[in-house]
Write an enzyme that holds these catalytic residues in place. Structure first.
Site, mmCIF file in Angstrom:
data_model
loop_
_atom_site.group_PDB
_atom_site.id
_atom_site.type_symbol
_atom_site.label_atom_id
_atom_site.label_comp_id
_atom_site.label_asym_id
_atom_site.label_seq_id
_atom_site.Cartn_x
_atom_site.Cartn_y
_atom_site.Cartn_z
ATOM 1 N N ARG A 97 -11.085 -8.171 18.867
ATOM 2 C CA ARG A 97 -10.527 -6.820 18.998
ATOM 3 C C ARG A 97 -9.393 -6.810 20.031
ATOM 4 N NH1 ARG A 97 -12.764 -3.158 22.196
ATOM 5 N NH2 ARG A 97 -14.884 -3.882 21.831
ATOM 6 N N TYR B 55 5.411 11.739 6.416
ATOM 7 C CA TYR B 55 4.281 11.317 5.581
ATOM 8 C C TYR B 55 3.138 12.295 5.863
ATOM 9 C CZ TYR B 55 0.280 8.574 4.076
ATOM 10 O OH TYR B 55 -0.878 8.168 3.475
ATOM 11 N N ASP C 44 9.178 5.911 11.869
ATOM 12 C CA ASP C 44 8.387 5.281 10.815
ATOM 13 C C ASP C 44 9.380 4.605 9.859
ATOM 14 O OD1 ASP C 44 6.949 4.740 8.459
ATOM 15 O OD2 ASP C 44 5.557 6.396 8.800
ATOM 16 N N LYS D 117 2.520 -0.941 2.387
ATOM 17 C CA LYS D 117 3.540 -0.655 1.373
ATOM 18 C C LYS D 117 4.444 -1.878 1.165
ATOM 19 C CE LYS D 117 1.464 3.279 1.768
ATOM 20 N NZ LYS D 117 1.948 4.347 2.625
HETATM 21 C C1 LIG Z 1 1.424 5.202 3.620
HETATM 22 C C2 LIG Z 1 2.242 5.659 4.736
HETATM 23 C C3 LIG Z 1 1.686 5.841 6.015
HETATM 24 C C4 LIG Z 1 0.224 5.624 6.294
HETATM 25 O O1 LIG Z 1 -0.117 4.294 6.147
HETATM 26 P P1 LIG Z 1 -1.591 3.759 5.803
HETATM 27 O O2 LIG Z 1 -1.409 2.277 5.787
HETATM 28 O O3 LIG Z 1 -2.002 4.346 4.487
HETATM 29 O O4 LIG Z 1 -2.471 4.225 6.917
HETATM 30 C C5 LIG Z 1 2.528 6.241 7.041
HETATM 31 N N1 LIG Z 1 3.834 6.457 6.833
HETATM 32 C C6 LIG Z 1 4.397 6.299 5.614
HETATM 33 C C7 LIG Z 1 5.849 6.563 5.446
HETATM 34 C C8 LIG Z 1 3.632 5.895 4.523
HETATM 35 O O5 LIG Z 1 4.197 5.764 3.320
#
Ligand SMILES: *Cc1c(COP(=O)(O)O)cnc(C)c1O
Length: 398
Positions: free
Chosen positions: A56, A114, A188, A213
């Site tokens: 961890r 998001y 992000d 993603k």
């Molecule tokens: C999917 C997504 C998230 C969240 O990510 P997870 O891996 O599902 O927790 C945050 N920001 C964007 C732009 C996303 O497409």
């Protein structure tokens, strides 16, 4: 000592396999690390000697992948960065907020983040005393006024391009406002990936990713990354590292390994995602029952100028507005044959989503509409298949 019994042979670990260096990153599927002696344990736990104690706190597989993402975000730039790999994109967002802010601090951000991030800020952090202010981050004077008027705003948080209209904000201008007023900025970078957009180039302090993603690209793990040029924050014992360790937002070595496997082809995939999406955006623009196409690579997109300045190409995400609203949207989705109906994005195959009936079905209609999520809107995560196959499917569905 006597030779061990069969029960003991079952239970004991084998000796460390001293072998020739593996070519491919091994998975350290271990919760802890064994010390040679007590002095080594003390030195590692007090950060006087590099090494690992408990996964961890840090794990070699996970750290290798985090370091690679930091290298991608700084490739060709004269900056140093450090990264943590976390259990999801949401874990990355949570960890940066928990590591930097405390009760009474505020976040200034946009309304079209998001959905999970907006919910996280409003449903989880707000009751703990971290308030979120929503504003249109295109309006730079307004952003600067808000920051000047409220010294409690500690973090300017943005996302570009953003879901599902591919709205983009100006990285350089927002990072500059934050810096001039002594505040921190975070972005992000999930939709663009460091291959298409490097926010450190524009002075942004923190980058978060849902590696689930495009960075993974194959849809087989949930994980996230947090990268910063404020490297001491990420060291053992310091703010952000501590938030990860104590809340337990760390990534598992197995998921980290899957992200790494995907990262190897990131450059090739992003090139193809981008060229396919550009072709499809052009095709969609010519359809008579398509009212609008949202792709930041199209000169008609309101933020095309910003996107062009800060992105190398425009990525694989687009959306379009069908004439005929909800019914037309549902009918179109039901006719899709080649592409897949799935609520994620960034995979190698093309994924289609109807936000009004799927991802945003629980969001009040007026909130949806205010963010451009109309009833007839279809979102496409364009894959890397042969573009003609994707176009043929869309064509027959119209
Ligand atoms: C999917 C997504 C998230 C969240 O990510 P997870 O891996 O599902 O927790 C945050 N920001 C964007 C732009 C996303 O497409």
């Amino acid at each position: 000592m006597q030779p061990p019994h069969i029960e003991s042979i079952c239970a004991k670990e084998p000796n460390d396999p001293r072998t020739t260096k593996p070519h491919v990153l091994p998975i350290y599927a271990t919760s802890s690390f064994a010390f040679e002696n007590i002095d080594e344990g003390i030195a590692i736990f007090s950060n006087q000697k590099p090494g690992h104690g408990y996964s961890r706190y840090g794990n070699p597989t996970v750290e290798a992948v985090a370091a690679k993402i930091a290298a991608l975000e700084t490739a060709g730039l004269d900056v140093e960065a450090a990264a943590l790999l976390l259990s999801s994109g949401q874990a990355a967002v949570s960890t940066v907020v928990l590591g930097l802010l405390k009760s009474g601090d505020k976040i200034l951000t946009q309304g079209n983040l998001y959905g999970g991030t907006t919910e996280l800020f409003l449903k989880i952090f707000k009751p703990y005393g971290i308030e979120t202010i929503l504003a249109d981050l295109h309006d730079l004077d307004r952003v600067e006024d808000l920051i000047k008027q409220d010294e409690k705003i500690k973090l300017l948080y943005f996302e570009t391009p953003a879901n599902p209209t591919l709205a983009c904000v100006d990285l350089a201008a927002l990072a500059d406002i934050a810096r001039r007023h002594g505040r921190l900025s975070a972005v992000d970078n999930t939709f663009a990936t460091p291959y298409l957009q490097q926010p450190f180039r524009y002075g942004v302090d923190f980058i978060v990713h849902s590696t689930t993603k495009f960075l993974n690209g194959h849809g087989n793990s949930i994980a996230g990354a947090l990268v910063t040029t404020h490297t001491p924050q990420m060291r053992m014992g310091n703010g952000i590292w501590q938030a990860m360790k104590l809340v337990g937002t760390n990534c598992s070595p197995w998921d980290a390994w899957l992200v790494h496997n995907g990262l190897k082809t990131l450059a090739l995939r992003m090139e193809r995602h981008s060229s396919n999406a550009m072709r499809i955006a052009g095709f969609l623009q010519e359809q008579k029952n398509v009212v609008r196409v949202n792709y930041c690579g199209l000169p008609s997109h309101p933020d095309h100028g910003i996107a062009k300045r800060q992105m190398k190409a425009f990525g694989g995400m687009l959306s379009f507005e069908l004439e005929g609203g909800l019914e037309a949207g549902i009918r179109f989705m039901n006719r899709i044959r080649f592409c897949t109906l799935a609520p994620t994005l960034g995979d190698v195959d093309t994924l289609i989503l109807h936000p009004a009936s799927m991802s945003h079905v629980n969001i009040p209609k007026e909130v949806r509409l205010a963010n451009g999520i109309t009833d007839g809107l279809i979102r496409v995560s364009v894959g890397i298949e042969h573009v003609d196959d994707i176009i043929a499917d869309l064509q027959q569905a119209f």
